[in-house]
Design an enzyme around this catalytic site. Structure first.
Site, PDB file in Angstrom:
ATOM      1  N   ARG A   1       0.851  -1.180   0.000  1.00  0.00           N
ATOM      2  CA  ARG A   1       0.000   0.000   0.000  1.00  0.00           C
ATOM      3  C   ARG A   1       0.891   1.236   0.000  1.00  0.00           C
ATOM      4  O   ARG A   1       1.099   1.881   1.032  1.00  0.00           O
ATOM      5  CB  ARG A   1      -0.943  -0.057   1.207  1.00  0.00           C
ATOM      6  CG  ARG A   1      -2.020  -1.133   0.995  1.00  0.00           C
ATOM      7  CD  ARG A   1      -2.812  -1.442   2.227  1.00  0.00           C
ATOM      8  NE  ARG A   1      -1.998  -2.175   3.194  1.00  0.00           N
ATOM      9  CZ  ARG A   1      -2.474  -2.764   4.294  1.00  0.00           C
ATOM     10  NH1 ARG A   1      -3.767  -2.700   4.564  1.00  0.00           N
ATOM     11  NH2 ARG A   1      -1.662  -3.395   5.106  1.00  0.00           N
TER      12      ARG A   1
ATOM     13  N   ASP B   1       2.586   4.853  -0.409  1.00  0.00           N
ATOM     14  CA  ASP B   1       2.163   6.191   0.013  1.00  0.00           C
ATOM     15  C   ASP B   1       1.866   7.104  -1.165  1.00  0.00           C
ATOM     16  O   ASP B   1       2.321   6.867  -2.278  1.00  0.00           O
ATOM     17  CB  ASP B   1       3.314   6.864   0.782  1.00  0.00           C
ATOM     18  CG  ASP B   1       3.346   6.438   2.217  1.00  0.00           C
ATOM     19  OD1 ASP B   1       2.331   5.919   2.713  1.00  0.00           O
ATOM     20  OD2 ASP B   1       4.409   6.621   2.850  1.00  0.00           O
TER      21      ASP B   1
ATOM     22  N   ARG C   1      11.790   4.865   3.268  1.00  0.00           N
ATOM     23  CA  ARG C   1      12.032   6.301   3.216  1.00  0.00           C
ATOM     24  C   ARG C   1      12.816   6.786   4.437  1.00  0.00           C
ATOM     25  O   ARG C   1      13.613   7.716   4.338  1.00  0.00           O
ATOM     26  CB  ARG C   1      10.716   7.065   3.074  1.00  0.00           C
ATOM     27  CG  ARG C   1      10.153   6.950   1.648  1.00  0.00           C
ATOM     28  CD  ARG C   1       8.720   7.421   1.550  1.00  0.00           C
ATOM     29  NE  ARG C   1       8.571   8.805   1.954  1.00  0.00           N
ATOM     30  CZ  ARG C   1       7.395   9.410   2.126  1.00  0.00           C
ATOM     31  NH1 ARG C   1       6.266   8.734   1.923  1.00  0.00           N
ATOM     32  NH2 ARG C   1       7.329  10.665   2.491  1.00  0.00           N
TER      33      ARG C   1
END
Lengths: 246, 246
Positions: free
Chosen positions: A50, A52, A197
């Site tokens: 999923r 971002d 990230r």
């Protein structure tokens, strides 16, 4: 009823991420709509990752169930004719009815790209993070080596994530310098929310000399999000592929 | 009064090409506006290559005259703060007051990119032309070799161009296959209107087997636009660099 697995590529620039939400277009929402229109059934895909808002994919995976007689390999043609230019299906095949893209064992590969030059490059802006400061690639590689293995990545997980365990296995982290781009490539068995990230943001801080490679073990041990670096911007991240052991 | 030379990069997707026109935003128009605002003078740049609508550049060149005391090397910083994300200045330096970017001898390098796979790839769509048919790269290379040298490229010039001579010198044409991309790289001393796109379109027809490499000399000899292939779509073309012999 059969279960079809799609390999989906997208440019995440204009989407509010993968997962359906009330406000704003999502990849999942567009896939559900196009599939439901095509098959005249109410289709709800299950996505593997999923991603971002703003994150891209060359090969995310989604499955759905259908009564359609369309052979699996015809789905890319039928779907791509309905999908917008920034979402395309690259492959489709039938899988076992109990195959679940998030619960089955898989290896995911992500790339984080940094465009590292004195000034930004317009044709790179959508798919990389621009940074003009110099990076010490060797130091970043030393730091990256500490991520490999099975660790508690609590410090590399956004605070609002609710998961049972924050232990994850990272198989490989490589850092490549190609012309003016720095490419951080991470392969692992599942990732926490924002994990790649935050790893990229932390590695960049090492590259800029604000942290030492040897700090990584203590950041992992802290099990505290505030011990790690900033979350690198979404546009630089691309989900390259997901491999299942089936 | 001094003359400043800018190296300009842009994503041409959202522009009606380089050259100012009544309808629609152009690269030249944006540069003139930002420079005029910055310097509080009426600035009109002279561009080296008046790229078409949708064509990109990593290094187009423009000059302008100014009374400003801003040192040349400060211009990228001052200008980039005003320019949109899809147009950026990479370099600035002072040049001789009589330096003209179109009249001075130069070598220009263009790349034409083809994304060649069964299905389109969203993150490639803005900077390459998608084609799923197979290409014979060796045949394209054989054909490309005929372009090298000084020839009358009348057949490779869009009909509405008004030029004194259609003779041009092509220094090098290379064709590279990199993963799923085919990159046609052309270097030469000046190009006619649409010349690289017509060369690319013709080379693609050779690659698909619709023409033979040996047809290129007769296409050149025909001196007739209709003898050559189609004009390849603008999005695949990027002006890589312009080198001056000064």
């Amino acid at each position: 009823m059969k279960r079809i697995m799609l390999t989906v590529a997208y440019d995440g620039t204009n989407y509010h991420g993968w997962q359906i939400q009330k406000n704003g277009e999502t990849i999942e929402g567009v896939l559900n709509r196009c599939l439901s229109e095509l098959l005249q059934e109410n289709i709800e895909v299950i996505g593997a990752s999923r991603t971002d808002s703003g994150v891209h994919a060359l090969g995310n995976v989604a499955v759905f169930d259908t009564n359609s007689r369309i052979p699996a390999e015809k789905f890319p043609y039928a779907l791509n004719a309905r999908l917008p230019e920034d979402i395309k299906v690259r492959c489709a095949r039938e899988v076992a009815p109990d195959f679940h893209p998030r619960h089955c064992e898989s290896r995911k590969t992500y790339e984080y790209r940094i465009y590292n030059a004195p000034f930004p490059m317009p044709v790179k802006r959508l798919y990389s993070y621009f940074s003009y400061t110099p990076y010490d690639i060797e130091k970043m590689r030393e730091a990256a080596a500490y991520f490999v293995g099975t660790h508690d990545f609590h410090s590399f997980c956004s605070a609002d994530a609710q998961v049972e365990s924050t232990v994850r296995q990272v198989d490989e982290v490589t850092i490549e310098k190609k012309d003016e781009e720095i490419i951080i490539r991470v392969t692992g068995r599942g990732f926490l929310y924002n994990m790649v990230r935050i790893m990229a943001g932390t590695l960049m801080e090492v590259g800029r000399g604000h942290r030492m490679p040897e700090n990584i073990p203590e950041i992992l041990e802290a099990k505290d999000r505030s011990a790690a670096g900033t979350t690198a911007p979404a546009c630089g991240l691309t989900l390259i592929k997901i491999q299942y052991e089936v």
